[in-house]
Scaffold this motif. Sequence first.
Motif, PDB file in Angstrom:
ATOM      1  N   LEU A 197    -107.333  46.651  48.393  1.00 37.34           N
ATOM      2  CA  LEU A 197    -108.163  45.537  48.757  1.00 37.34           C
ATOM      3  C   LEU A 197    -108.239  44.347  47.607  1.00 37.34           C
ATOM      4  CD1 LEU A 197    -110.913  47.649  50.617  1.00 37.34           C
ATOM      5  CD2 LEU A 197    -109.350  46.269  51.614  1.00 37.34           C
ATOM      6  N   ASP A 217    -106.695  40.745  47.769  1.00 37.39           N
ATOM      7  CA  ASP A 217    -107.622  39.575  47.786  1.00 37.39           C
ATOM      8  C   ASP A 217    -107.384  38.642  46.621  1.00 37.39           C
ATOM      9  OD1 ASP A 217    -110.544  38.610  48.302  1.00 37.39           O
ATOM     10  OD2 ASP A 217    -110.901  39.054  46.435  1.00 37.39           O
ATOM     11  N   TYR A 256    -106.454  34.762  47.316  1.00 35.18           N
ATOM     12  CA  TYR A 256    -107.127  33.702  46.715  1.00 35.18           C
ATOM     13  C   TYR A 256    -106.378  32.673  46.273  1.00 35.18           C
ATOM     14  CZ  TYR A 256    -109.960  31.116  43.594  1.00 35.18           C
ATOM     15  OH  TYR A 256    -110.641  30.002  43.001  1.00 35.18           O
ATOM     16  N   ASN A 301    -117.446  37.980  51.072  1.00 32.23           N
ATOM     17  CA  ASN A 301    -116.689  36.826  51.811  1.00 32.23           C
ATOM     18  C   ASN A 301    -116.843  37.071  53.282  1.00 32.23           C
ATOM     19  OD1 ASN A 301    -115.658  34.163  51.669  1.00 32.23           O
ATOM     20  ND2 ASN A 301    -113.927  35.193  52.766  1.00 32.23           N
ATOM     21  N   GLY A 345    -111.313  32.949  49.287  1.00 33.69           N
ATOM     22  CA  GLY A 345    -111.307  34.518  48.898  1.00 33.69           C
ATOM     23  C   GLY A 345    -111.172  34.905  50.298  1.00 33.69           C
ATOM     24  N   GLN A 346    -110.647  36.326  50.466  1.00 34.77           N
ATOM     25  CA  GLN A 346    -110.464  37.023  51.640  1.00 34.77           C
ATOM     26  C   GLN A 346    -111.481  37.848  51.996  1.00 34.77           C
ATOM     27  OE1 GLN A 346    -108.487  36.542  54.127  1.00 34.77           O
ATOM     28  NE2 GLN A 346    -107.994  38.483  55.126  1.00 34.77           N
ATOM     29  N   TYR A 347    -111.892  39.008  50.994  1.00 34.51           N
ATOM     30  CA  TYR A 347    -112.942  39.981  51.255  1.00 34.51           C
ATOM     31  C   TYR A 347    -114.135  39.714  50.310  1.00 34.51           C
ATOM     32  CZ  TYR A 347    -108.726  42.380  52.484  1.00 34.51           C
ATOM     33  OH  TYR A 347    -107.237  42.772  53.009  1.00 34.51           O
TER      34      TYR A 347
END
Length: 312
Positions: A137, A141, A145, A234, A251-253
């Motif tokens: 993760l 991430d 980014y 996020n 960002g993703q998570y």
Amino acid sequence: MDGEKIKDSAMDLVLNVADYYFFTPYVYPASWPEDGALRQIISLLVVTNLGAAVLYLGLGAISYYFIFDHNLMKHPHFLENQVWREIKYAMTSLPWISIPTVALFFAEVRGYSKLYDNVADSPLGWPGLFLSMISFLFFTDMCIYWIHRFLHHKLIYKLFHKPHHIWKIPTPFASHAFHPVDGFLQGMPYHIYPFLFPLHKVLYLALYVFVNIWTISIHDGDYRVPGALTTVINGSAHHTDHHLFFDYNYGQYFTLWDRLGGSYRHPSALMGKGPHDLIRKLQAEGKLGNDEAKPNGQVNGRAQRGVTCKEE
């Protein structure tokens, strides 16, 4: 390639099931061995495209009908026929994205990754399994980014990433509506991780499904975030601001890299300045009326005035 290596892949689990129930009895001639390179490539293309379509349409539909707030379709930046356009764009791009993706899956199937079958094969056993999930993760991430931010560079943006920013107020179906190059680049960290770090093959498949769920969730219009996690996770509220204001919340998570990179923006929706607030304001001013959100995504043309949003 020896038999042992061909077993060291997450996709071989999928291929074995597909071969047993479909490809071997109904598609390929008996003269085509199951471990033949051409057969594996063709099978991976079929399985990858079918799996991507099922995950996208299935999870997207569940989110659209049960989570997405259809009141958002009244927003001035919600496009005419937007839902259909998102689906059409995604379904056109996914087959192209699958080509380089299958090349990576094929390398996994042929034994070039660090995927393993049993927990006993993990360098740290069960703790290693948990740590690999966390590192997956954080690694993806971080990579996403910087890839995402690179795609916003003025020399690159219009070529590949701008089509995704057509959807200022995205629905769950916008989640995969990328230009093929954009879609592959942002998905690449998920595929390169098992070539760099050990990862259990079943966990890899589970994380792959999770990634699709998360990607849909940050486009689902559900802006609720547990208070304690607002500045850490996020969510959809953060990502909607990315669509509206362009150069924030890449960002993703997590919000970690946005904070380190100076691109964090606290979600407008959590400050009373989000899409729902604008809709209520326009309704109070009589600019939207009381019309229900239309299924095809049309909105009252009079509402196109008085809206601020960064233009790219």
